[in-house]
Design a protein around this motif. Structure first.
Motif: not given
Length: 449
Positions: A399-423
């Motif tokens: 959350x940056x600005x709490x007024x914009x909470x509805x427009x912000x998508x949930x994101x995971x703590x971990x993601x993978x790129x196209x090469x299969x590396x973890x971030x």
């Protein structure tokens, strides 16, 4: 990613020790160190909450199966409810043991161990047909050298395989099954239809049989011979010594029943025993009773002493190695599973956060295993998929600005790129995501942050 047959995934150190090992690397500056500690703290709180829900499921459904329950339900469950409650307890049992990195021990392996001679000099038998359900898990398999006394001063070394921790869940069949076997229910050491859960430490494989409530113990053939031969040896001279009195008593009895012909056939002189007064016969009967009675008491005491020794050996094995029973087992295992889950996630997050190069799951797995061996000298088979899935499942809003909470998508703590590396997210964003998840665990006021 290497697979090791003789390594376990269990991490035998406290969560706080794993955090301290990470900080000792020097890869985080003073500011990030505090942020990392905060991340670990809120992560632990979140998983404590998650596992607490599992514990509540067990507590709600274990009541009708708990042999030592001090509470009861207001309404007895129906057959369908009973089966559903049993399934929930068993499923939760498997869930927490897998999360605790315990290893299932197949029933076939357990039966094979039962067929081998126990360390305690007892003959044992366990009827697996008495069980409706049986599951066994263990953690830590070590070997020890034990000295066995063979003959007199001769001792023999034997290598014993030991489970550092072992957990058993046993659900016995209902009362009708045991009545069909013509067994008196009140004489059983357990309650039919109940579910027994045991947690022990440092149990030799050969002594697993002693952990079962329905184990039947008896003397081995060696003990029977050692007990029987001296008894026979002591009985023979006693009988020879008591033989005259025994003959006198038999003759008196035969005379009472007017069996003269039998006396003559035995070679006894009827007139001789007729001339005997009553007192010698009574003395003979009394001395014979004292001699035989004393011998019987002595042998019974020998048997009792042997039985007490066996019971003490079993007590030493069970009482001093018992960690918990029934409900308390679930509580202890829940704490272990919670710790293991957090330690794995912390290690994965830390190594992805501090790595100078991108890592795929296989590289990350090898890095953590090598790091643990270097740091504390232990070799583990790190379970990389579990913590990666957990990090990916934890999703929240940065959350940056709490007024914009509805427009912000949930994101995971971990993601993978196209090469299969973890971030993974940065420390600031990771703390914010978990805090968001924690704040939204309950939404009774209908407002989501």
């Amino acid at each position: 990613m290497a697979i090791y047959e003789n390594r376990e995934a269990f991490i035998p150190y406290r969560r706080i020790d794993i955090i301290e090992l990470c900080l000792q690397d020097g890869c985080l500056n003073a500011v990030d160190i505090e942020k990392f500690k905060d991340f670990c703290q809120i992560l632990a709180a979140y998983y404590h909450f998650r596992f607490h829900k599992t514990l509540e499921i067990i507590k709600d459904n274990y009541v009708p199966f708990n042999p030592s329950a001090d509470v009861q339900s207001l309404n007895e469950p129906t057959f369908d409810q009973y089966d559903a409650m049993e399934s929930k307890v068993v499923d939760s049992f498997h869930y927490i043991l897998e999360r605790a990195n315990y290893i299932p021990l197949p029933e076939l392996i357990v039966k094979q161990a039962l067929n081998k001679k126990s360390l305690i000099d007892l003959k044992t038998q366990v009827d697996f047909e008495d069980f409706e359900r049986f599951f066994c898990y263990y953690q830590g398999e070590t070997t020890n050298t034990v000295l066995f006394k063979k003959l007199f001063f001769w001792q023999k070394e034997k290598i014993i395989e030991t489970f550092e921790r072992i957990v058993l869940l046993i659900k016995f069949k209902e009362v009708a099954y045991f009545r069909k076997k013509k067994i008196k229910i009140e004489e059983l050491n357990f309650t039919p239809g109940k579910m027994y859960v045991y947690f022990y430490k440092n149990i030799p494989k050969l002594d697993i049989d002693l952990l079962f409530p329905n184990v039947v113990t008896s003397m081995t053939w060696k003990d029977r011979l050692l007990f029987g031969i001296p008894a026979i040896g002591a009985a023979i001279p006693l009988l020879l010594k008591a033989l005259p009195n025994l003959l006198l008593l038999i003759a008196a009895i035969l005379l009472v029943f007017n069996a003269k012909s039998l006396l003559i056939s035995l070679g006894l002189v009827v007139e001789q025993y007729k001339s005997q007064n009553v007192m010698p016969i009574l003395v003979a009967a009394l001395s014979l009773a004292i001699a035989l009675g004393g011998f019987a008491v002595q042998q019974y005491n020998n048997y009792k002493n042997k039985k007490i020794k066996f019971q003490k050996d079993v007590t030493d094995t069970l009482f001093f190695k018992n960690l918990a029973n029934n409900t308390s087992v679930f509580q202890m295992l829940m704490d272990i599973a919670e710790e293991q889950e957090c330690k794995e996630i912390i290690l994965v997050y830390y190594h992805l956060l501090t790595s100078q190069i991108p890592l795929n799951p296989q590289q990350l797995d090898s890095r953590i295993e090598s790091w643990m061996e270097k740091k504390v000298g232990i070799k583990i088979n790190f379970d990389i998929h579990g913590p990666l899935n957990n990090l990916e499942e934890i999703r929240g809003k940065v959350l940056g600005n709490r007024k914009e909470v509805d427009n912000i998508s949930e994101i995971p703590l971990l993601t993978y790129d196209r090469q299969g590396f973890c971030h993974v997210l940065s420390l600031d964003d990771a703390k914010t995501v978990i805090d968001y998840v924690w704040d939204n665990a309950f939404q009774y006021n209908g407002i989501a942050l």
